[in-house]
Each structure stands twice: as structure tokens, then as C-alpha cells.
Design an enzyme around this catalytic site. Structure first.
Site, short mmCIF file in Angstrom:
data_model
loop_
_atom_site.label_atom_id
_atom_site.label_comp_id
_atom_site.label_asym_id
_atom_site.label_seq_id
_atom_site.Cartn_x
_atom_site.Cartn_y
_atom_site.Cartn_z
CD GLU A 11 23.81 -14.58 -4.40
OE1 GLU A 11 23.64 -15.85 -4.92
OE2 GLU A 11 25.17 -14.16 -4.30
CG ASP A 40 34.94 -16.77 -13.86
OD1 ASP A 40 34.07 -17.48 -14.25
OD2 ASP A 40 34.98 -15.79 -13.05
CB CYS A 65 44.20 -13.19 2.20
SG CYS A 65 45.61 -14.28 3.18
CE LYS A 122 31.03 -14.42 -14.34
NZ LYS A 122 32.30 -15.26 -13.60
CB THR A 163 30.49 -25.51 -12.14
OG1 THR A 163 31.42 -24.96 -12.05
CG2 THR A 163 31.26 -26.95 -11.37
#
Ligand SMILES: O=C(O)c1cc(C(=O)O)c2c(n1)C(=O)C(=O)c1cc(C(=O)O)[nH]c1-2
Ligand SMILES: [Ca+2]
Length: 689
Positions: free
Chosen positions: A69, A309, A611, A336, A244
Site C-alpha cells: 500500500e 464502519d 475465519c 467511506k 481510530t
């Protein structure tokens, strides 16, 4: 429109030198090229007239195939690039000769603390040192000439799930760094350290802590007590609350002000985080601080009561725009949530907001209050909702660019939907994902027709956006989301890579494709440009990973992936593109034994809990981490258990799950993945493979 210049900075000779080299387009010395983060270069040697003659000078293969990135920096003829696992490389720009490299040796098991791969977006240069954040929360200063460490500080509580993926920013003798972790549970903050010594100068928490713990003794104490605290309810501190600052931190030289792009809530679900009440400051906000003290100046919250989010961590770009006949000092962001924001950076007032992709969570913004007009169903409180943009965002970390020449912002946009649903029950699971959403039962369908229909809902677009008119000027479509970051130049050019490995140059004003090179691997990172000994270069890192590949079942290539690489171009260079090894995809590997339906069902439940966030929904992987349906370990209960329970692959990021799973659970997971492998084998046979 004009560039942000001038300002009365008082940071000493080293600071003046950094300012001077940032303003000279010959070098690319800060993350966004200049302090205003426009990613616009004044260089014109490569232009819309001759870009067709761009050729490869050299390339360098990194030693990791995880997310690349980096925005490389270039200073005095040397390129500095960071890679996945926070490694740093210094190259002679003209030749590609490796001058030094530095590996902070981030413990592999730290990889499991990341929400979105182990990438690193870049470094910062100042006063003979190179600064970068290591994934495990360290901020490290290297001697820029030798690559030897000068100092290192731990910026987070390493017993928790904090990570660093973003670039540090330099402000007048200080290094400012944030962190990530709000998917797993984190309380966001940024810290300023003295660039010489690594000594902490100030810290600002973006959300309140547990009131029972009292003040933090931080720069944020006053504003959290007086303003933010009142906007939170319930026991939000149990998961940290979120907020954050994992990407954008920008210094405004004209106003001597620091901007933080603040992230999503933790957990995501507002109902579970804050009893469904309150704006939850400063989530999903841009916060302006005094750079010397870290004290609060103003904020603008883009998504009050964030529940999807929807981070406001995306790139913050500074400019002066002529709006209604008046020059306005603005900041621009395409976060976003899908709206393009133009904000007055003198006071944080919203000037305009318009959606740059299709959105269904809100119909627009009320310019009087600065608040979104929400779709009443968007909060999924009365049943599941398919929301666009989804959690991936209409725009993620891939940098955008603004050309003061064309007046356009070039946005690497995603179109990706996400289904949000309340869970039956929410229990905080320390060290694992804590979204507060139902993830069980959300695996993709097996029916290829249904899969194809869902796949159609995912795409990408390069959007050339007029920030004054708030409308698209031109666009370029991609079949997938997660294409590369942007660079624009005074040569009327825009550069962008895509998921198919194509690096293109577009005419910045019209969008016409002028040049394409295939790099043999997806490109997510943003290109940069600089000049050495009278010649202009373009550099970009190739390599795949990050949030979308890990969590999507719709990647076009199941991997395994080749190592990332740095590519450097100039006019009339005749270098041959390296032959990038394309690995054969292993066939499905279902074991011959049979499992009970109850085992498979139990395994599915666990997979959908623990997972899928790395190995892909329905165990359909992007190949950034192994596709378990094809894994050798699937044939052996013993080997499988040694990985899942005993953690034999912890150095590669696959930690022991013994804290969360029993041996029987692990075997149930094997049963589920075996069933998935059996279905894949049938599909492969059907496809004549
Ligand atoms: O909430 C957070 O703390 C946090 C951190 C990060 C990160 O540090 O990379 C990402 C995100 N969120 C996130 O929401 C996201 O979409 C994302 C994509 C990526 C990436 O590197 O591809 N990181 C992150
Ligand atoms: Ca996040």
C-alpha cells in the site's frame, strides 16, 4: 483554485528545509507529495503529448506477497518504500540499486490483530531521519543515510489489538502517529512525539474512556468532558468505542492547524455500542487540533451515530476554491459513506456535500445543520438491510488526487454493497472481531447463477469530480472494486493502477486513456513522480491485499499471489517487464472421510464467526491468505489441529485459536471446509477443469 502555499511556520531550519523540498516538485518528500495532500506534481516533462513513450527503468521484487500500500518517498535521488510487515527499502532512484533495507521484525502472530492485512502506507522524512510505524505499534526513526535505527517508541498497549498501518506525519519538529483496531475493539488516539528524541509531547483521544477511570491526563480531556462525553450512552468503553485514526493526519500550514480523520465505532452497531442514542463524538469526524498542544479547535462529524464502519479516515486534501465568487480555504474528503465533502477549514462548517457514487443510507445533507438526511431503514433496527456503500466504503485508503489545473478531484471509488443485521446476542470476545453484527448465516450462495448475480453488484470507477459543482466531470469503469490510488500532474495527466495489473495514464481534463502497461499483478498503491538529474520518473508499487481481498468471496483470482514489486518508469526507457511468476491454483482437496451434518453445521457457524474475515466468506479466498478448500492440511485431522489449536503457523499470522475454540470445534471447522472443498470439486469437474 490555487495551491496552499506560504504560511508562517516556526519549526527551525530542518522544518524550513522540509517545507522547501515539499514545495519543489522535483522531490516527493511527504506522503501526499505536498503538505496539502493534493498528490499533484508541477512536473511537465512527462505530459499528455509524450506519455505513450513511458518505459520501465527498473523494478524490484519485495520479499512479501501481502498488501503493498506504500506511497514511496523520493528525496535527493533516493526512493524510500515501505512494504507489508512494515519493512523499509532505500533505492538509488536512477538505477534501482538497493542502498539499505530495514526489517523491524514484527512478530508474525501480530498479523492476527489486523482487521485488514498487514500493509503499510508510507514513511515520513525529516532532519536526516526516516520515520515509520511498525504494525505492532512501534514508531521507529531510522538514520536516512544508513537505515540504522536512531530511536523507537511503543505507541500502543501491545497486549491489546492495536496496529499501525498509516504513515506518520511531521509537524514542526514533531512526529504524529495514530493507530487502528476498531473492528476488534479499540479506543482511538493520536500521539505527537519529539522528532529528535522520541519523547511524547501530547496525546489526543478521539472518544471518551470509561468515566469510572477519570481523565486521561491528555490534551483531549477538556473537550471529551465538555463536548464528546454527553454524546455517548451505555457501556461503550467495553469495546473501546472506536474512533481510530488509521490513515489521514494533515497539517495545514496556512492556518497552523492539524486535521485528524477519525474512524468508525467499536462495535459498529450503534444500538449495541451506545444504546442507539447520541452522535458519539468524534466518530466519523474530521477534528482540527492545535498542532503544538494537541488541543481541540473544531470538528465536523460526517456520520453522526455511525453504524456501518463509515470512517472519516480517508484522505483529507487542502485547497483554496472559488465558491460563489469568493476564495474559500477548504478541505475536501471522499469518505467511506459515499458523499464528497467540501468543508471550510477555518471553522469546520460544511459548505457542500454530494454523493459521488450510488448511496441508499441517506438522501443528502442538510447544509444548515450539516447533518445527513438518513433513510429511516438504514440503521437495520427493524430487520436486515443491504446498504450501499457497504463497509468497504465508496472510497477506502487508496489515495485520491486533486489537480488545481483542471480543478478536478480524482477518486478511486468502489461500488460494494453490504448486508447489516442485528445479532441474536452480542458478547464481547476479547482479541477477536467485535462488530455487533450477525455474521452467522451470511455465507455466499453455492448456486453459480446467484453468485454471478451478486458479483454484478460489485464494481469500481475512477471518478473525476468537480468539487465546486459537486458533480462528475468524467469517469472510467472497472469490473471490480479496490483499484489503485491516484497521481495527477501539470502535464495534464492522471495515473492509476487497477486490480488486473494495468497501470494507465489518462488525460486529466478529458479522461482519454493515453498509455497502459501491465505489471503482472494488481495495483492498489498510488503512483508518485519526481525528477532526478533533469529526468522525470514515475514510481508505483504493485501487489494485492488489504480489506477487500481478505473479506470478499468475489475476487477474480484465487491465488496464491506473487510477491509485491516496485516499478519505476521514465520516457523512452526500454526495460523489459519482469516475468512475474503466476502460481498455479491448487485443485480442491476434499478429504475422503465423511463428517456428520451436525459437525458441518457447527463448523459453518464457527467459520462465519472467526475465519471468514481472513480466509473469505464461504472459505472462498482471494489467495492473499490460503484458500483452505485447497489446503494440504485439510486431509489430516492432526495437521489441521496443529494449525488451528497449537498455532504451528503463528509466525505467518495464523495464531492458535485455543482461547476461542476446542479441539472438537477445530474438527467441526475441518468438516465444514471439507464440505466446501467437495462442492468446489464438483464445480471444477462441471467446468471441465
Ligand atoms: O477501524 C479501524 O481501526 C481500521 C483500521 C484499518 C487499518 O489500520 O488498516 C482499516 C479499517 N479500519 C477499515 O475499516 C478498512 O476498511 C481498511 C482497509 C484497510 C486496508 O489496508 O486495506 N485497512 C483498513
Ligand atoms: Ca474500520
Amino acid at each position: 483554485c490555487s495551491q496552499v502555499t506560504g504560511g508562517s511556520d516556526s519549526g527551525g531550519a530542518a522544518w524550513d528545509k522540509l517545507i522547501a523540498s515539499s514545495e519543489d516538485s522535483k522531490d516527493w518528500v511527504t506522503y501526499g507529495g505536498t503538505f496539502d495532500e493534493q498528490r499533484f506534481s508541477q512536473l511537465t516533462q512527462i505530459s499528455d503529448q509524450n506519455v505513450g513513450q513511458l518505459g520501465l527503468v527498473w523494478s524490484y521484487e519485495f520479499d512479501t506477497n501481502r498488501a503493498q500500500e506504500t506511497t514511496p518517498l523520493e528525496y535527493e535521488g533516493v526512493i524510500y518504500a515501505t512494504t507489508a510487515w512494515s519493512k523499509v527499502f532505500a533505492f538509488e532512484a536512477k538505477t534501482g540499486k538497493l542502498l539499505w533495507s530495514y526489517d523491524p521484525e514484527v512478530p508474525g502472530e501480530y498479523g492476527a490483530k489486523g482487521c485488514c492485512d498487514v500493509g503499510n502506507r508510507g514513511a515520513a522524512i525529516y532532519d536526516g531521519k526516516l520515520y515509520f510505524g511498525a504494525f505492532d505499534g512501534r514508531l521507529i526513526a531510522l538514520d536516512i543515510k544508513t537505515g540504522k535505527p536512531v530511536w523507537s517508541v511503543v505507541t500502543v498497549d501491545q497486549s491489546k489489538t492495536y496496529t499501525i498501518t498509516g504513515a506518520p506525519r511531521i509537524v514542526k519538529g514533531k512526529v504524529v502517529i495514530g493507530n487502528g483496531g476498531a473492528e476488534l475493539g479499540a479506543r482511538g488516539y493520536v500521539t505527537a512525539y519529539d522528532a529528535q528524541t522520541g519523547k511524547q509531547v501530547w496525546r489526543f483521544y478521539t472518544v471518551p474512556g470509561n468515566p469510572a477511570d477519570g481523565p486521561d491526563n491528555a490534551a483531549s480531556d477538556k473537550v471529551l468532558a465538555e463536548k464528546a462525553g454527553k454524546t455517548w450512552f451505555g457501556e461503550y468503553w467495553k469495546t473501546g468505542g472506536g474512533g481510530t485514526v488509521w490513515d489521514s493526519i494533515v497539517y495545514d500550514r496556512e492556518l497552523d492547524q492539524l486535521y485528524l480523520g477519525v474512524g468508525n465505532g467499536s462495535p459498529w452497531n450503534h444500538k449495541l455500542r451506545s444504546e442507539g442514542k447520541g452522535d458519539n463524538l468524534f466518530l466519523s469526524s474530521i477534528v482540527a487540533l492545535d498542532p503544538d498542544t494537541g488541543e481541540y479547535r473544531w470538528h465536523y462529524q460526517e456520520t453522526p451515530g455511525e453504524s456501518w464502519d463509515y470512517t472519516a479516515t480517508q484522505q483529507i486534501t487542502l485547497a483554496t476554491l472559488d465558491i460563489d465568487g469568493k476564495p474559500r480555504k477548504v478541505l475536501m474528503q471522499a469518505p467511506k459513506n459515499g458523499f464528497f465533502f467540501v468543508i471550510d477549514r477555518t471553522d469546520g462548517k460544511l459548505i457542500s456535500a454530494k454523493n459521488f457514487v450510488d448511496v441508499n443510507w441517506a438522501t443528502g445533507y442538510d447544509l444548515k445543520t450539516g447533518r445527513p438526511i438518513e433513510n429511516p431503514k438504514a440503521r437495520y433496527t427493524d430487520g436486515p438491510q443491504a446498504i450501499v456503500p457497504g463497509a468497504l466504503g465508496a472510497h477506502n485508503w487508496q489515495p485520491m488526487a486533486f489537480s488545481p489545473k483542471t480543478g478536478l478531484v480524482y477518486i478511486p471509488a468502489n461500488h460494494a454493497i453490504f448486508a447489516y443485521e442485528d445479532p441474536a446476542k452480542f458478547e464481547v470476545r476479547e482479541g477477536r472481531w467485535n462488530l455487533g453484527l450477525k455474521t452467522e448465516g451470511t455465507s455466499p450462495p453455492d448456486d453459480p447463477k446467484a453468485m454471478a448475480a451478486t458479483r454484478k453488484l460489485l464494481s469500481g470507477r475512477l471518478v473525476a469530480w468537480d468539487p465546486i459543482k459537486q458533480q462528475e466531470s468524467w469517469g472510467f469503469d472497472y469490473g471490480e472494486p479496490w483499484n489503485g490510488g491516484l497521481l495527477t500532474t501539470a502535464g495534464n495527466l492522471v495515473f492509476q493502477g487497477d486490480t488486473k495489473g494495468n497501470l494507465r495514464a489518462f488525460a486529466a481534463d478529458s479522461g482519454k486513456v493515453l498509455w497502459t502497461a501491465n505489471l503482472g499483478m494488481p495495483i492498489m498503491a498510488a503512483p508518485v513522480t519526481f525528477e532526478v538529474d533533469g529526468e522525470q520518473y514515475v514510481a508505483v508499487a504493485g501487489g494485492y491485499g488489504g480489506a477487500y481481498p481478505l473479506t470478499s468471496a468475489f475476487n477474480d483470482n484465487p491465488g496464491p499471489r506473487p510477491n509485491g514489486r516496485l516499478f519505476v518508469f521514465k520516457l523512452n526507457a526500454k526495460g523489459v517487464m519482469p516475468k512475474v511468476e503466476q502460481f498455479a491454483v491448487a485443485p480442491a482437496n476434499p478429504p475422503s472421510e465423511t463428517f456428520t451434518a451436525a459437525q458441518i453445521a457447527h463448523g459453518q457457524q464457527l467459520f462465519e464467526r472467526d475465519c471468514w474475515v481472513c480466509h473469505g466468506p464461504g472459505a472462498i479466498s482471494s489467495g492473499v491468505v490460503p484458500d483452505l478448500r485447497r489446503a494440504g492440511s485439510l486431509s489430516s485431522a492432526e495437521v489441521w489441529k496443529s494449525v488451528v489449536i497449537d498455532g504451528v503457523l503463528k509466525d505467518r499470522g495464523m495464531i492458535s485459536f485455543s482461547k476461542y475454540l476446542t479441539a472438537d470445534d477445530a474438527e467441526a471447522l475441518r468438516a465444514y471446509v471439507a464440505d466446501r472443498a467437495r462442492i468446489l470439486k464438483q464445480q471444477e469437474a462441471g467446468a471441465g477443469k
